[in-house]
Enzyme design. Structure first.
Site, PDB file in Angstrom:
ATOM      1  N   ASP B 145      63.852 -17.377   1.853  1.00 29.88           N
ATOM      2  CA  ASP B 145      64.254 -18.584   2.577  1.00 29.88           C
ATOM      3  C   ASP B 145      64.868 -19.550   1.569  1.00 29.88           C
ATOM      4  OD1 ASP B 145      62.743 -17.198   4.451  1.00 29.88           O
ATOM      5  OD2 ASP B 145      61.821 -19.002   5.294  1.00 29.88           O
ATOM      6  N   LYS B 208      67.789 -21.335   9.579  1.00 27.56           N
ATOM      7  CA  LYS B 208      66.472 -21.950   9.750  1.00 27.56           C
ATOM      8  C   LYS B 208      66.630 -23.454   9.724  1.00 27.56           C
ATOM      9  CE  LYS B 208      62.115 -22.195   7.086  1.00 27.56           C
ATOM     10  NZ  LYS B 208      61.336 -21.610   5.969  1.00 27.56           N
ATOM     11  N   LYS B 244      65.329 -19.342  13.023  1.00 27.49           N
ATOM     12  CA  LYS B 244      63.951 -19.715  12.700  1.00 27.49           C
ATOM     13  C   LYS B 244      63.776 -21.231  12.724  1.00 27.49           C
ATOM     14  CE  LYS B 244      60.425 -19.495   9.021  1.00 27.49           C
ATOM     15  NZ  LYS B 244      60.052 -18.959   7.699  1.00 27.49           N
TER      16      LYS B 244
END
Lengths: 289, 308
Positions: B145, B208, B244
């Site tokens: 991430d 995300k 996400k």
């Protein structure tokens, strides 16, 4: 020109009290309250299990903070509630009369309610000394027992004695650092919601006291079964209701406190009312070598 | 050489052509998702799907190996009193904790996501960020991430942000890359949309919303805009990109609303942990309590569930 005395009366909307706010029931349901002659007094929120669930969440969130508040301050806040109630004495007398009380009985109930709050305000920083103990043990330990609040207390308050009975259950629980959810008297619920307004103006943190109105038959099982409730109080319950409460409460081993045939005028002024919603923690501390 | 090869195949799109976002429309659409009523059997299925989509996360300066092991244990044993529970999709930790998570999750089919690239601010040089990424990958992370450089993005240096994502993707190799836009610092939905397009064209496998360190974190509005960007990207390129939302989704009810939004924006193909994740630390317990409530009929207490 309209005459002054033709003014339209402003009727009060009685809502429930959860987490320091006054929402309507999430269910949108109501029940109607009538006086002896069949006139409508008010539409009351018919609280649902989800209102109760929300109230438990609010009570749980408020619990650790309230328990950590100093005993002295809890007493001061209880005293403050009494002051606020005194200031609105006439309103409560009027509401009790509206629900069928005589003037004399109504005045007596409100006065006693105020005095009851003062009584438990005084006990807030004293019950610990009375109920805690240093225990004799047959080993080299300093052994002592102290009280801790049970946690979240759900109470089915008395149907009769709607104001004094509710305050006699609420005051000792919060004096001892618990947070609570009270179901108001079903037949005389007006004072309970007005009392929520008093609480709201008395430095009681939101969530410490939550008050619902609704049907006892519908909510009793919820009060008894919720896993996040640590103690449940019922008052003047039938044998069947008491049995239901005790069975459902067994799931998470709640304290079950039955207050039957209590004369709220004379029997509720004692520190054991506080002790009922306390846990005893005993500590063994080694001494010597 | 590989870096150049990747670079030549990816083009920074013309972001001035990215459509503007109708904010009022987004708010109304989001409000509609929240009116859907998902009950009984459908609710149970939704709750289980949510569990399987969770990236169980701990990203604190005070994280210890013990805390990470405890969280991994929770990832494996969500609540043994309930049979037939799925496990979570992944655990999400700092790069230095990846090896701890890897040991703890040995033999279990749970991904290890690691934040990298000077998380959460992203305020470092490219070489440090690439080292950070490689360290996490070498330690055994299966998903990375990364955070974008918001300062560069806000000052209009889109090329820098694009190249950075491309470079990090290259450093990841086969490891899945999720690109964190940190929408709370982007300010407007238009910029969220633009950043989404940029990240997807740069090769993001997932986009995300947030690090969880900035408020507001994930909101339904921001997530909807990103989902719409994914939908358009899929139409233009045929490539699926995952989504996400992370931070601030702590109740089962809210998570169900997100699923409704996902279903109605991207359709069934995205309704799997492969294409949708929740970044959350406390959501799992609320979902478990709801599932327990469905099976016992009694409202639950956090006292009877393992700690987050």
């Amino acid at each position: 020109m309209a005459k002054q005395n033709e003014r339209i009366a402003v009727a009060k909307t009685y809502k429930i009290y959860i987490g320091g706010k006054f929402p309507r029931t999430e269910s949108g349901r109501y029940f109607t309250l009538e006086d002896g002659e069949g006139n409508v007094i008010a539409n009351m929120c018919r609280g649902s299990r989800k209102d109760f669930r929300n109230a438990v969440v609010a009570a749980r969130n408020a619990q650790s903070g309230w328990a950590k508040t100093s005993a002295y301050l809890r007493g001061q806040i209880l005293y403050r509630i009494a002051e606020m109630l005194e200031g609105r004495r006439e309103q409560f007398v009027a509401e009790l009369k509206l629900q069928g009380s005589t003037k004399r009985a109504a005045e007596k109930e409100v006065d006693q309610s105020i005095d009851r709050l003062i009584y438990f305000a005084g006990w807030a920083d004293k019950y610990q000394q009375v109920f805690s103990s240093v225990n004799p043990v047959a080993s080299s330990h300093f052994n002592f027992s102290v009280l801790e609040p049970t946690g979240v207390v759900a109470m089915l308050t008395p149907d009769e004695s709607s104001l004094l009975g509710m305050i006699s259950n609420l005051a000792p629980a919060i004096a001892g650092g618990n947070t609570c959810i009270a179901l108001a008297s079903e037949s005389m619920p007006l004072c309970a919601i007005s009392f929520a307004e008093v609480l709201h103006a008395s430095d009681v943190p939101g969530g410490v006291v939550n008050i619902l109105t609704g049907l006892r038959s519908e909510l009793t099982s919820q009060f008894a079964s919720h896993m996040d409730v640590n103690a449940v109080i019922y008052c003047d319950a039938s044998e069947a209701v008491a049995k239901t409460v005790q069975e459902l409460a067994a799931d998470n081993i709640k304290h079950v406190i039955g207050r039957d045939r209590v004369d709220w005028n004379s029997d509720a002024e004692n520190p054991y009312m506080i002790r009922d919603t306390q846990e005893v923690k005993t500590t063994w501390h080694p001494i010597g070598t | 050489m590989a870096l150049n090869a990747v670079k030549t195949s990816l083009q920074l799109p013309d972001l001035s052509r990215v459509p503007a976002v109708d904010e009022v429309g987004v708010n109304e659409r989001v409000a509609r998702f929240q009116t859907r009523s998902i009950k009984t059997a459908s609710k149970v299925e939704a709750l289980k799907l949510i569990l399987s989509m969770i990236d169980l996360t701990t990203l604190e300066g005070q994280d210890t190996p013990g805390k990470v092991r405890q969280m991994c244990q929770k990832a494996i044993h969500l609540h043994d009193a309930l049979p037939d529970l799925p496990h979570v999709a992944a655990v999400c930790v700092y790069p230095t904790m990846v090896h701890v998570a890897k040991d703890a999750l040995k033999g279990h089919n749970i991904n290890i996501a690691s934040v990298a690239t000077a998380f959460p601010s992203g305020m470092s040089t490219l070489s440090v960020k690439l080292d950070d990424t490689r360290m996490a990958v070498d330690a055994g992370a299966t998903e990375i991430d990364m955070v974008i450089s918001r300062g560069k993005f806000l000052s209009g240096d889109y090329r820098y942000v694009f190249d950075e994502i491309v470079a990090v993707k290259e450093a990841c190799g086969d490891v899945h890359l999720k690109v964190i836009l940190e929408t709370g610092e982007l300010g407007t939905l238009d910029r969220v949309r633009r950043a989404s397009v940029l990240a997807m064209y740069a090769g993001a496998d997932f986009i995300k919303t947030s690090t969880g360190k900035i408020q507001p974190a994930a909101t339904m509005q921001v997530t909807l805009v990103m989902l719409q960007a994914i939908s358009d990207f899929y139409r233009e390129t045929g490539k699926m990109v995952g989504m996400k939302p992370a931070g601030g989704i702590s109740t089962a009810k809210l998570a169900v609303h997100y699923l409704v939004m996902l279903r109605e924006t991207l359709g069934n193909a995205w309704m799997t942990p492969e294409w949708f994740r929740f970044g959350a630390s406390t959501l799992a317990n609320d979902v478990l309590m709801q599932l327990m409530k469905q099976s016992t009929g009694v409202y639950q207490s956090a006292d009877y569930f393992s700690k987050d």
